[in-house]
Enzyme design. Structure first.
Site, PDB file in Angstrom:
ATOM      1  N   SER A 584     -23.904  11.850  16.924  1.00 12.67           N
ATOM      2  CA  SER A 584     -22.691  11.993  16.133  1.00 12.67           C
ATOM      3  C   SER A 584     -22.989  11.571  14.684  1.00 12.67           C
ATOM      4  O   SER A 584     -23.852  12.165  14.041  1.00 12.67           O
ATOM      5  CB  SER A 584     -21.547  11.195  16.754  1.00 12.67           C
ATOM      6  OG  SER A 584     -20.308  11.586  16.242  1.00 12.67           O
ATOM      7  N   ASP A 670     -16.885  20.938  21.271  1.00 17.22           N
ATOM      8  CA  ASP A 670     -16.735  19.685  20.534  1.00 17.22           C
ATOM      9  C   ASP A 670     -15.786  19.901  19.353  1.00 17.22           C
ATOM     10  O   ASP A 670     -15.984  20.806  18.546  1.00 17.22           O
ATOM     11  CB  ASP A 670     -18.103  19.217  20.035  1.00 17.22           C
ATOM     12  CG  ASP A 670     -18.093  17.794  19.500  1.00 17.22           C
ATOM     13  OD1 ASP A 670     -17.009  17.249  19.261  1.00 17.22           O
ATOM     14  OD2 ASP A 670     -19.191  17.237  19.323  1.00 17.22           O
ATOM     15  N   HIS A 705     -17.375  16.564  22.889  1.00 15.54           N
ATOM     16  CA  HIS A 705     -18.158  15.623  22.102  1.00 15.54           C
ATOM     17  C   HIS A 705     -18.979  14.675  22.971  1.00 15.54           C
ATOM     18  O   HIS A 705     -20.083  14.283  22.596  1.00 15.54           O
ATOM     19  CB  HIS A 705     -17.223  14.811  21.198  1.00 15.54           C
ATOM     20  CG  HIS A 705     -17.931  14.022  20.152  1.00 15.54           C
ATOM     21  ND1 HIS A 705     -18.657  14.602  19.137  1.00 15.54           N
ATOM     22  CD2 HIS A 705     -18.031  12.683  19.953  1.00 15.54           C
ATOM     23  CE1 HIS A 705     -19.160  13.662  18.357  1.00 15.54           C
ATOM     24  NE2 HIS A 705     -18.800  12.484  18.842  1.00 15.54           N
TER      25      HIS A 705
END
Length: 734
Positions: A584, A670, A705
């Site tokens: 991320s 995501d 995600h």
């Protein structure tokens, strides 16, 4: 890449013949001109943004095939690692029951099942706070299954639970599910007395739900077009009436959250940007009343609110970073105020630089302060039964921990009136523990230690702390764990070892030393694992965060590079044996490091990487972009921020460099970091890299995600990553 069909070469120089038969997919170029602040940029791969375009899907699938071919030689190793993870995990298990109302609540996992079952059993003796004896293989007396995620997930490639909360009278369950991965949930209600589902179904909600104490109303949130939770609604159970909008935040910089105080006496709506917050409260027994602000929002001031009953009087405890005595409480302080007059605040716990106060929790008999110091979490308790009046800072006694490195925090205290406090504890070398602390006697009662099957022994592993020095002289904490067979530099028999360096460094997030079953598969093969607590994270207090964000963001990247160089110079490893990993915002770190020091690492693993940062933050129509301006800066309106972000954004700065082997992983659904970022980044890396090291992209086509759902699928994914890491560090030869 100089040779698009170059074979995958492992650390020992062995060529994967199967990989030589497939060439890296070549993304077409569709020049898109973009101009900001007088600067014109040509982006050839922006066309990869549209996931509804069959050509985009075909490209992702081709990249998946390319990755599969390049990692085919690791198949046996992946299977072995998966088996190791599974063999060390107690698949049929049960969490420690947690008391709430008239029931004990707990979760069960069953061998062969992907997901947990949520269960409860009635409390036999209201005066007995000792949880019932755990029985993994048989139900407890009166046990009922509230929610079986395995049944709910049937027929879905992806499954995630958002809300899962029981009403205060124990009669209703509110739960929400996401079967796509886009974090938009469908909220449903179950009558636990009959097992029947109500016809009330609410689509497209955010993840949570909060009950009023009358058990007739549920509060939930919805999101705007940019996936920002912005509105709170009240739903009347079974009434068949339209839901009532009780709060809306129009400012796109603010995220709306909903919860309650630990005492359950107040409902709380929390509104926050990255630097400013405001809380609204409402008595939980007055669900149709009006929420009132505790303190008006002031730009740059953050606060949260907890309710405490001290000496028979109701107070709000306010954790904040406001100005006191002419100085901003950078590492936060705590004020106390009567609930009827929150403006009448006085100092409760003063500001101390280097002691970052994170939270204060109030129970009937205790106050618990959670804070950070020296890159480690700390917890201190004030026993209200022993204090006459309002406590002072000296009344808080720290919970002592023996290990040099550890993780520690409150855990599973669902009842405000609990006579004992539960804490979670762990370290790199000790499986996580849940224990209860008798505050009066100091006795610690171990409720459960994470079971690790097989021949695992904590004494076979060693953890330690070192400090790397950044170019500007800043000392960067490193948390290290290794198998005892790997000698530390300076010890007899020491030699450079395979090493994985992990980093994040954003949002003031802290990564504490904690145990991992899957990590054992690396440690047992001689890999040293290191956490680099770089600036931008929260491990060393608010200053650590402030000097690694917006116009100081590059400190995050150079800290990580300096940490890697320190490990090489100290003799822990070599560049040929070191892999970097981050996900991320940590994926942004990986992309920046690849451009800054491609020679330093033999491999880089970037999961759901935020690598097209400038383009994403320039576009306010994308999910969550406006909220992110306080973290990264606003390049759309500020030319200085634009220039600074352009100078480090990984996609913008890919050049003709000898990049190391790179594995980028993303998910099609995501909504936090769009798959586009990894796809564009890999396309440009494959185009420009001057080395023959493989640049791989792996896209989960039915996930969000957090990656795949279901524990067995997740173990397979972890095994895939570990096998690749072991190959790139040279710890194994497939």
């Amino acid at each position: 890449m100089t040779d698009a069909a170059a074979a995958d070469t492992d650390a020992a120089g062995n060529t994967d013949a199967a990989a030589a038969t497939i060439a890296a997919p070549v993304a077409k170029k569709v020049p898109l001109e973009r101009t900001h602040h007088g600067d014109t940029v040509i982006d050839n791969y922006e066309w990869l943004r549209d996931k509804d375009d069959p050509e985009v899907i075909a490209y992702l699938e081709a990249q998946n095939a390319y990755t599969e071919a390049h990692t085919a030689a690791l198949a046996d190793l992946r299977a072995t690692i998966f088996d190791e993870i599974r063999s060390r995990t107690k698949e049929t298990d049960m969490s420690v029951p947690s008391r709430r109302g008239e029931y004990w609540y707990y979760a069960r996992t069953l061998e062969g099942k992907q997901y947990a079952m949520q269960c409860r059993c009635p409390i036999v003796d209201p005066d007995d706070w000792t949880p019932p004896t755990v029985s993994e293989d048989a139900p407890l007396p009166g046990e009922e299954v509230l929610f079986d995620a395995n049944d709910e997930a049937e027929g879905h490639d992806f499954f995630s639970v958002g809300a899962l909360t029981v009403s205060h009278d124990g009669n209703w369950l509110a739960y929400s599910t996401d079967v796509v991965g886009d974090e938009r949930y469908t909220l449903r209600f179950k009558d636990l007395r009959t097992g029947e589902l109500l016809p009330d179904v609410i689509a497209d909600t955010a993840g949570g739900a909060v009950w009023s104490t009358d058990t007739k109303h549920v509060f939930y949130q919805t999101v705007d077009a940019a996936w920002r939770p912005d509105t709170v609604w009240r739903h009347d159970i079974g009434a068949g009436t339209p839901d009532v909008k009780v709060f809306h935040e129009p400012d796109e910089r603010y995220w709306v959250g909903m919860g309650s105080t630990r005492s359950d006496k107040y409902l709380v709506i929390a509104v926050g940007s990255k630097i400013t917050s405001e809380c609204f409260v409402l008595p939980a027994d007055d669900p149709t009343g009006e929420f009132r602000s505790v303190a008006p929002r002031v730009d740059g001031v953050e606060y949260n609110v907890e309710h405490a009953e001290i000496a028979g009087t109701d107070y709000f405890l306010i954790v904040h970073n406001d100005v006191r005595d002419g100085e901003k409480a950078e590492d936060f302080a705590v004020d106390i105020a009567p609930v009827d007059d929150p403006a009448a605040r006085t100092e409760f716990i003063g500001h101390r630089r280097g002691f970052r106060i994170e939270d204060v929790d109030a129970f009937r008999d205790y106050l618990v302060l959670s804070y950070r110091a020296d890159a480690l979490p700390r917890v201190a308790i004030a026993d209200l039964r022993r204090i006459d009046g309002i406590p002072v800072a000296e009344d808080f006694i720290e919970v002592a921990v023996a290990q040099e490195l550890f993780s520690l925090g409150l855990g599973g205290n669902r009842e405000w009136a609990t006579p004992r406090l539960r804490f979670g504890y762990g370290s790199f070398i000790e499986p996580s523990e849940l224990f209860e602390l008798d505050v009066t006697t100091g006795e610690r009662i171990l409720l459960k230690r994470q079971p690790v099957l097989g021949d695992f022994r904590p004494e076979d592993y060693v953890q330690s702390r070192e400090w790397a020095t950044a170019a500007d002289g800043t000392e960067i904490p490193l948390s290290i764990v290794r198998h005892k067979s790997v000698a530390a530099p300076g010890d007899e028999g020491a030699a450079p070892a395979p090493l994985l360096l992990y980093g994040y460094g954003s949002y003031e997030a802290s990564f504490d030393p904690s145990f991992s079953v899957s990590r054992l598969s690396m440690l047992d093969r001689g890999v040293v694992f290191v956490l680099a607590h770089v600036r931008g994270g929260g491990e060393m207090g608010r200053h650590w965060y402030e000097t690694g964000k917006t116009l100081t963001k590059k400190n995050t990247f150079t800290d990580f590079v300096d940490s890697g160089r320190h490990l090489v110079e100290r003799g822990w490893t070599t560049s040929e044996q070191m892999v970097a990993e981050g996900g991320s915002a940590g994926g942004l770190l990986m992309g920046a490091v690849a451009n800054l020091a491609p020679e330093l690492f033999h491999g880089i693993l970037a999961s759901v990487p935020f690598v097209d940062a400038l383009n994403s933050i320039l576009d306010p129509s994308l999910p969550l972009t406006v909220i992110e301006w306080d973290e990264w800066g606003d390049p759309l309106h500020d030319p200085t921020v634009y220039e600074y972000m352009k100078s480090y954004s990984p996609y913008e700065n890919v050049e003709a460099l000898p990049y190391p082997a790179i594995l980028a992983q993303t998910s099609l659904n995501d909504t936090r970091v769009l798959f586009t970022e990894a796809a564009k980044w890999v396309a440009r890396l494959q185009e420009l890299s001057t080395s023959d090291n493989p640049i791989l992209l792996k896209t989960e086509m039915s996930a969000g995600h957090g990656g795949v759902s279901g524990r067995y699928k997740q173990w397979e994914e972890v095994a895939f990553e570990i096998a690749w890491i072991l190959q790139q560090t040279g710890a194994v030869t497939p």
